[in-house]
Design an enzyme around this catalytic site. Structure first.
Site, PDB file in Angstrom:
ATOM      1  N   LEU A   1      54.056  55.922 -15.088  1.00 39.10           N
ATOM      2  CA  LEU A   1      54.982  55.192 -15.941  1.00 39.10           C
ATOM      3  C   LEU A   1      54.357  54.948 -17.309  1.00 39.10           C
ATOM      4  O   LEU A   1      53.187  54.589 -17.412  1.00 39.10           O
ATOM      5  CB  LEU A   1      55.319  53.837 -15.294  1.00 39.10           C
ATOM      6  CG  LEU A   1      56.195  52.894 -16.100  1.00 39.10           C
ATOM      7  CD1 LEU A   1      57.615  53.449 -16.224  1.00 39.10           C
ATOM      8  CD2 LEU A   1      56.225  51.526 -15.444  1.00 39.10           C
ATOM      9  N   CYS A   2      55.146  55.118 -18.351  1.00 43.78           N
ATOM     10  CA  CYS A   2      54.708  54.844 -19.714  1.00 43.78           C
ATOM     11  C   CYS A   2      55.599  53.741 -20.264  1.00 43.78           C
ATOM     12  O   CYS A   2      56.780  53.950 -20.525  1.00 43.78           O
ATOM     13  CB  CYS A   2      54.820  56.101 -20.574  1.00 43.78           C
ATOM     14  SG  CYS A   2      54.301  55.842 -22.273  1.00 43.78           S
TER      15      CYS A   2
END
Length: 186
Positions: A104-105
């Site tokens: 996840l960013c």
């Protein structure tokens, strides 16, 4: 008997403090009544630094309604001074803010301080006031409103933009396929 070097003692005290904090935060999440759609537990009973997370994305979400995504949340020994990492497990959501690898960013999981590229302010990045609960609520929000301005998955961002502009429906097709896979229907 010789004493441990000061840095080793400080490091083990920090890890011990982080472990106690994480145990408390895990208990708080599991007893909270207002966190519907979020389920957390330890990946391995002996390691409070690795959590398994299930996110049930509700039907009201315009892109991922009805999906169930699993992720691993890994906390560093320096927690809460440094952020955890969230990595989605298979099937990985087709999402502008999720790398194809599943990582996840999101700004709040970026190391504290100024962004060397100038995209994010220090206030948008990790701060020790964040908790696993606030992180997971932010992730749920990200499924309703992806950030296509800073994509981790460029293809997903391009297809989402094209869909929003009414030029293409490929993003919706890929998302529906991803939802089916998350429910074991594919």
């Amino acid at each position: 008997m010789s004493a441990a070097p000061p840095s080793a003692t400080t490091s083990s005290q920090q890890t011990s403090g982080a472990a106690r904090l994480l145990q408390r935060q895990l208990k708080e999440i599991n007893t909270a009544n207002d966190l519907s759609g979020i389920s957390v537990g330890l990946l391995r009973e002996a390691n409070v630094f690795e959590w398994e997370v299930s996110l049930m994305i509700n039907d009201d979400c315009k892109y991922y309604g009805g999906a169930i995504f699993r992720a691993h949340m890994t906390f560093p020994p320096e927690y809460p001074l440094l952020p955890p990492k969230v990595v989605f497990q298979s099937p990985v959501p087709f999402h502008p803010n999720v790398y194809p690898s599943g990582e996840l960013c999101i700004s709040i999981l970026h190391a504290p301080g100024e962004d060397r590229y100038g995209y994010e302010s220090a206030a948008e990045r990790w701060s020790p006031v964040q908790t696993p609960e606030t992180i997971l609520l932010s992730v749920i929000s990200l499924f309703s409103e992806p950030n296509e301005d800073s994509p981790a998955n460029l293809d997903a961002a391009k297809l989402l933009r094209a869909q929003r502009e009414g030029r293409d429906r490929e993003f919706a097709k890929r998302v529906r396929k991803c939802v089916r896979e998350s429910l074991g229907d594919d």
